[in-house]
Design a protein around this motif. Structure first.
Motif, PDB file in Angstrom:
ATOM      1  N   SER A 262     106.040  69.580 121.830  1.00  0.00           N
ATOM      2  CA  SER A 262     104.982  69.000 122.555  1.00  0.00           C
ATOM      3  C   SER A 262     103.731  69.088 122.051  1.00  0.00           C
ATOM      4  CB  SER A 262     105.055  69.406 124.191  1.00  0.00           C
ATOM      5  OG  SER A 262     104.354  70.776 124.403  1.00  0.00           O
ATOM      6  N   LYS A 263     103.296  70.183 121.429  1.00  0.00           N
ATOM      7  CA  LYS A 263     102.005  70.672 120.822  1.00  0.00           C
ATOM      8  C   LYS A 263     101.801  69.984 119.441  1.00  0.00           C
ATOM      9  CE  LYS A 263      99.881  74.300 121.646  1.00  0.00           C
ATOM     10  NZ  LYS A 263      99.822  75.885 122.098  1.00  0.00           N
ATOM     11  N   ALA A 264     102.913  70.227 118.540  1.00  0.00           N
ATOM     12  CA  ALA A 264     102.866  69.830 117.121  1.00  0.00           C
ATOM     13  C   ALA A 264     102.716  68.560 116.875  1.00  0.00           C
ATOM     14  CB  ALA A 264     103.822  70.605 116.359  1.00  0.00           C
ATOM     15  N   ASN A 265     101.432  68.107 116.251  1.00  0.00           N
ATOM     16  CA  ASN A 265     101.657  66.769 115.652  1.00  0.00           C
ATOM     17  C   ASN A 265     101.989  66.430 114.302  1.00  0.00           C
ATOM     18  OD1 ASN A 265     100.966  63.773 115.753  1.00  0.00           O
ATOM     19  ND2 ASN A 265      98.523  64.163 115.577  1.00  0.00           N
ATOM     20  N   CYS A 266     103.224  66.565 114.032  1.00  0.00           N
ATOM     21  CA  CYS A 266     103.816  66.539 112.482  1.00  0.00           C
ATOM     22  C   CYS A 266     105.298  66.148 112.677  1.00  0.00           C
ATOM     23  CB  CYS A 266     103.647  68.020 111.952  1.00  0.00           C
ATOM     24  SG  CYS A 266     104.427  68.105 110.605  1.00  0.00           S
ATOM     25  N   LEU A 267     105.579  65.129 111.960  1.00  0.00           N
ATOM     26  CA  LEU A 267     106.960  64.749 111.985  1.00  0.00           C
ATOM     27  C   LEU A 267     107.893  65.866 111.642  1.00  0.00           C
ATOM     28  CD1 LEU A 267     108.896  62.428 112.273  1.00  0.00           C
ATOM     29  CD2 LEU A 267     108.381  61.630 109.978  1.00  0.00           C
ATOM     30  N   GLU A 268     107.628  66.579 110.458  1.00  0.00           N
ATOM     31  CA  GLU A 268     108.623  67.553 109.972  1.00  0.00           C
ATOM     32  C   GLU A 268     108.742  68.400 111.057  1.00  0.00           C
ATOM     33  OE1 GLU A 268     105.847  66.284 108.382  1.00  0.00           O
ATOM     34  OE2 GLU A 268     106.936  65.400 106.420  1.00  0.00           O
ATOM     35  N   ILE A 269     107.824  68.939 111.782  1.00  0.00           N
ATOM     36  CA  ILE A 269     107.853  69.786 112.738  1.00  0.00           C
ATOM     37  C   ILE A 269     108.846  69.289 113.715  1.00  0.00           C
ATOM     38  CG2 ILE A 269     107.054  71.580 114.518  1.00  0.00           C
ATOM     39  CD1 ILE A 269     104.535  71.832 112.561  1.00  0.00           C
ATOM     40  N   ILE A 274     114.144  69.275 117.072  1.00  0.00           N
ATOM     41  CA  ILE A 274     115.209  68.547 117.481  1.00  0.00           C
ATOM     42  C   ILE A 274     116.505  69.211 117.001  1.00  0.00           C
ATOM     43  CG2 ILE A 274     116.563  66.437 117.332  1.00  0.00           C
ATOM     44  CD1 ILE A 274     113.902  64.835 117.049  1.00  0.00           C
ATOM     45  N   GLU A 275     116.384  69.875 115.767  1.00  0.00           N
ATOM     46  CA  GLU A 275     117.391  70.452 115.135  1.00  0.00           C
ATOM     47  C   GLU A 275     117.750  71.640 115.853  1.00  0.00           C
ATOM     48  OE1 GLU A 275     116.696  70.779 111.132  1.00  0.00           O
ATOM     49  OE2 GLU A 275     117.146  68.631 110.675  1.00  0.00           O
ATOM     50  N   ILE A 276     116.795  72.489 116.034  1.00  0.00           N
ATOM     51  CA  ILE A 276     116.717  73.995 116.769  1.00  0.00           C
ATOM     52  C   ILE A 276     117.263  73.660 118.339  1.00  0.00           C
ATOM     53  CG2 ILE A 276     115.340  75.802 117.941  1.00  0.00           C
ATOM     54  CD1 ILE A 276     113.378  75.563 115.368  1.00  0.00           C
ATOM     55  N   LYS A 277     116.926  72.707 119.006  1.00  0.00           N
ATOM     56  CA  LYS A 277     117.166  72.390 120.590  1.00  0.00           C
ATOM     57  C   LYS A 277     118.692  72.054 120.483  1.00  0.00           C
ATOM     58  CE  LYS A 277     114.945  70.001 123.392  1.00  0.00           C
ATOM     59  NZ  LYS A 277     115.011  70.913 124.332  1.00  0.00           N
ATOM     60  N   THR A 278     119.249  71.253 119.239  1.00  0.00           N
ATOM     61  CA  THR A 278     120.655  71.012 119.320  1.00  0.00           C
ATOM     62  C   THR A 278     121.371  72.285 119.287  1.00  0.00           C
ATOM     63  OG1 THR A 278     120.602  68.948 117.986  1.00  0.00           O
ATOM     64  CG2 THR A 278     122.566  69.958 118.099  1.00  0.00           C
ATOM     65  N   GLU A 279     120.894  73.300 118.300  1.00  0.00           N
ATOM     66  CA  GLU A 279     121.627  74.482 118.217  1.00  0.00           C
ATOM     67  C   GLU A 279     121.689  75.486 119.227  1.00  0.00           C
ATOM     68  OE1 GLU A 279     123.502  75.197 115.910  1.00  0.00           O
ATOM     69  OE2 GLU A 279     122.908  74.722 114.169  1.00  0.00           O
TER      70      GLU A 279
END
Length: 291
Positions: A262-269, A274-279
């Motif tokens: 919610s804080k990071a304004n960066c597409l890469e982050i 998203i990948e971490i939440k899936t794991e």
């Protein structure tokens, strides 16, 4: 060793025609819930079985089924109700005389009449109780062994996913270190495009950069996240029970990841989040089976 809450074990014991079979199976549960089904005359052994199982596990819904078959003659007595048999014979003779029928009933025929033969089963409950525990221990050993094997597989899968999360967190750390600098350059370029040269208020510009830096900083979250991951990896090296502890840690990891997203304004982050939440969701499902 870490154990799964899912398991099955079958134990058997035979002696002098007495056959015992004990099935123990379990699924995940917040607490310890043991249900025992056994022949009525063995009800006195239920508490012993419960104590044996509860001393070997800390969580899980456990079902125990005890089957007993006795092909031994020991403890079995056959009694003949002779008085009743004599009454049958006397009445049949009387009937034969009255009806002028032939009286040709033999002892085998008499034995088939109701209440003539009685089989009294006098089980040696103390002996059977002792023998039953051999089958219980056999089933319990196999049951625990299966839970350990399943637990090892779960931990291997969870550990690989945690390391994957750790790698992505490190990548997020690298991206976050350049966020403010990139924002500063973009902001200056945008302002210079919109305003005349020499009219840029540097103080105002730096103020905007500071505000952005405060809003988008994820350093604290990354520090806590790395600490949670380190604790998680250390915890799964311990013995059971750890299920509740790692369940708490994975919730904390998920909370920090949500905040970063919610804080990071960066597409890469955002992509890494998203990948971490899936794991994390995959790990959370696996944890439900850890004792």
């Amino acid at each position: 060793m870490i154990k799964s809450m899912t398991g099955f074990g079958r134990g058997k014991y035979e002696n002098e025609g007495r056959n015992y079979t004990v099935d123990i199976k379990s699924v995940n549960h917040k607490y310890t819930d043991i249900s025992v089904r056994l022949p009525r005359f063995l009800n006195s052994e239920e508490d012993k079985i419960r104590k044996r199982i509860s001393s070997a596990i800390s969580r899980g819904k456990v079902d125990v089924l005890v089957t007993f078959e006795n092909y031994s003659s020991k403890g079995t007595n056959i009694r003949i109700n002779k008085d009743l048999a004599k009454d049958y014979i006397r009445e049949l003779k009387s009937l034969a005389e009255e009806t002028e029928l032939k009286f040709n009933v033999d002892v085998i025929d008499i034995s088939k009449f109701p209440e003539i033969l009685k089989i009294e089963d006098e089980q040696d409950e103390e002996l059977i109780g002792k023998e039953l525990m051999f089958a219980v221990d056999d089933a319990l050993n196999k049951f625990i062994s299966m839970r350990e094997v399943e637990g090892t597989r779960l931990i291997e899968d969870i550990e690989s996913r945690i390391y994957s999360i750790q790698n992505k967190v490190n990548e997020i750390t690298e991206y976050s270190s350049t966020l403010v600098k990139e924002y500063m350059e973009k902001l200056k370029q945008r302002v210079s495009e919109l305003l005349e040269p020499g009219t840029v208020d540097e103080n105002r510009l730096m103020q905007e950069i500071v505000i952005f830096s405060d809003k988008s900083s994820i350093e604290e979250e990354l520090t806590r996240l790395k600490s949670h991951i380190a604790q998680f990896l250390e915890l799964i090296k311990q013995s059971s029970p750890i299920g509740k502890k790692i369940d708490f840690l994975i919730q904390e990891i998920n909370r920090e990841v949500n905040t970063i997203g919610s804080k990071a304004n960066c597409l890469e982050i955002t992509n890494r989040v998203i990948e971490i939440k899936t794991e994390v969701e995959n790990i959370r499902e696996q944890i439900q089976n850890i004792e």
